[in-house]
Design a protein around this motif. Sequence first.
Motif, PDB file in Angstrom:
ATOM      1  N   GLN A  44       1.015  -1.199   0.073  1.00 37.02           N
ATOM      2  CA  GLN A  44       0.071   0.021  -0.200  1.00 37.02           C
ATOM      3  C   GLN A  44       0.851   1.040   0.010  1.00 37.02           C
ATOM      4  N   ALA A  45       1.962   1.104   0.728  1.00 34.08           N
ATOM      5  CA  ALA A  45       2.816   2.357   0.808  1.00 34.08           C
ATOM      6  C   ALA A  45       3.463   2.765  -0.492  1.00 34.08           C
ATOM      7  N   ILE A  46       3.795   1.492  -1.323  1.00 37.01           N
ATOM      8  CA  ILE A  46       4.474   1.681  -2.571  1.00 37.01           C
ATOM      9  C   ILE A  46       3.407   2.385  -3.570  1.00 37.01           C
ATOM     10  N   VAL A  47       1.971   1.978  -3.431  1.00 37.02           N
ATOM     11  CA  VAL A  47       0.854   2.575  -4.391  1.00 37.02           C
ATOM     12  C   VAL A  47       1.020   3.975  -3.994  1.00 37.02           C
ATOM     13  N   SER A  48       0.879   4.263  -2.491  1.00 38.67           N
ATOM     14  CA  SER A  48       0.621   5.598  -2.101  1.00 38.67           C
ATOM     15  C   SER A  48       1.638   6.599  -2.645  1.00 38.67           C
ATOM     16  N   LEU A  49       3.153   6.004  -2.608  1.00 37.71           N
ATOM     17  CA  LEU A  49       4.291   6.836  -3.016  1.00 37.71           C
ATOM     18  C   LEU A  49       4.512   6.936  -4.364  1.00 37.71           C
ATOM     19  N   LEU A  50       3.686   6.059  -5.157  1.00 42.22           N
ATOM     20  CA  LEU A  50       3.819   6.229  -6.663  1.00 42.22           C
ATOM     21  C   LEU A  50       3.287   7.294  -7.137  1.00 42.22           C
ATOM     22  N   VAL A 202       5.266   8.927 -18.005  1.00 44.70           N
ATOM     23  CA  VAL A 202       4.845   9.036 -16.794  1.00 44.70           C
ATOM     24  C   VAL A 202       3.570   7.823 -16.771  1.00 44.70           C
ATOM     25  N   ASP A 203       3.002   7.847 -17.880  1.00 44.43           N
ATOM     26  CA  ASP A 203       1.768   6.774 -17.780  1.00 44.43           C
ATOM     27  C   ASP A 203       2.403   5.342 -17.765  1.00 44.43           C
ATOM     28  N   LEU A 204       3.435   5.317 -18.897  1.00 43.54           N
ATOM     29  CA  LEU A 204       4.214   3.843 -18.820  1.00 43.54           C
ATOM     30  C   LEU A 204       4.749   3.286 -17.625  1.00 43.54           C
ATOM     31  N   ALA A 205       5.386   4.330 -16.868  1.00 46.18           N
ATOM     32  CA  ALA A 205       5.806   3.981 -15.529  1.00 46.18           C
ATOM     33  C   ALA A 205       4.749   3.871 -14.491  1.00 46.18           C
ATOM     34  N   ARG A 206       3.672   4.435 -14.596  1.00 46.30           N
ATOM     35  CA  ARG A 206       2.804   4.061 -13.541  1.00 46.30           C
ATOM     36  C   ARG A 206       2.063   2.617 -13.939  1.00 46.30           C
ATOM     37  N   ILE A 207       1.664   2.461 -15.168  1.00 46.02           N
ATOM     38  CA  ILE A 207       0.997   1.047 -15.522  1.00 46.02           C
ATOM     39  C   ILE A 207       1.997  -0.066 -15.238  1.00 46.02           C
ATOM     40  N   VAL A 208       3.465  -0.064 -15.412  1.00 37.58           N
ATOM     41  CA  VAL A 208       4.128  -1.113 -15.109  1.00 37.58           C
ATOM     42  C   VAL A 208       4.226  -1.363 -13.707  1.00 37.58           C
ATOM     43  N   ILE A 209       4.436  -0.338 -12.910  1.00 39.48           N
ATOM     44  CA  ILE A 209       4.521  -0.682 -11.460  1.00 39.48           C
ATOM     45  C   ILE A 209       3.262  -0.986 -10.756  1.00 39.48           C
TER      46      ILE A 209
END
Length: 263
Positions: A44-50, A202-209
């Motif tokens: 959850q922290a990774i999603v919030s930090l993303l 930016v979108d690409l990095a978001r989707i991959v993570i």
Amino acid sequence: MRHALKLARYTFADLLRSRWMFAYAGFFAAIGWALFYFGEEPAQAIVSLLSVVLIVIPLVSAIFGMTQFYNSREFVELLLAQPLDRRSVFYGQYVGLAGTLALAFVIGVSTPFLWYAIQYSEDIGPLLGLLLAGVLLTSIFAAMALLASTLTDNRLRALGAVIFLWLYFTVLYDGMLLMVILLFDAYPLETPLIALTMLNPVDLARIVILLRLDVAALMGYTGAVFERFFGSAWGMALSMTALAVWTCAPVALAARFYRRRDF
């Protein structure tokens, strides 16, 4: 190459002494500590930090890169008066700048995770993905900042250009994508959506993570389409290639204009 590495080491050491680098690393560390303090699990922290990473890194990399370019202008003019290749000076500046910003980001994000979440080995993969995405976005937007600064002598125009680029890739592009989906909802948009996603780092990095965190179900039908494509080895390789192109293209363009610039 030898001169470029020497200048990169000098730029790296010089920027590491800047209080802004400490503030930049401290910002991400404070966000990470706060997320764990309020009881979030590592995933959850990774999603919030993303969400924070995708907004802050492009903005800071672009503005700090532009500011550093103009602040070091007299030093660069002194270097160019010496028998040095312009490409060596440019690549030395770029590697030192991007390397310092990336190191500050990695230290800031890693410290709270190593303190709180070291026992959650299953979340190491998404954390490494987040760090890699942050480093790539730093490299991309630092290169865009140098490109914009190389094209004009006017600091305000360069500032306006980098802010527009940040606004376009983090806000406007998603709005345009939504308009495309609404206007052409009667047509099959799976392939065009994947292609359009490749056009925004930016979108690409978001989707991959997000796909590495297995939260594609929260993205609805679009998430299922992205998971089917980017979840495959071919899709992951293509997305990494696209991010590499996004990193190399602005650097190559900036180096080209830098060689022709009249200092």
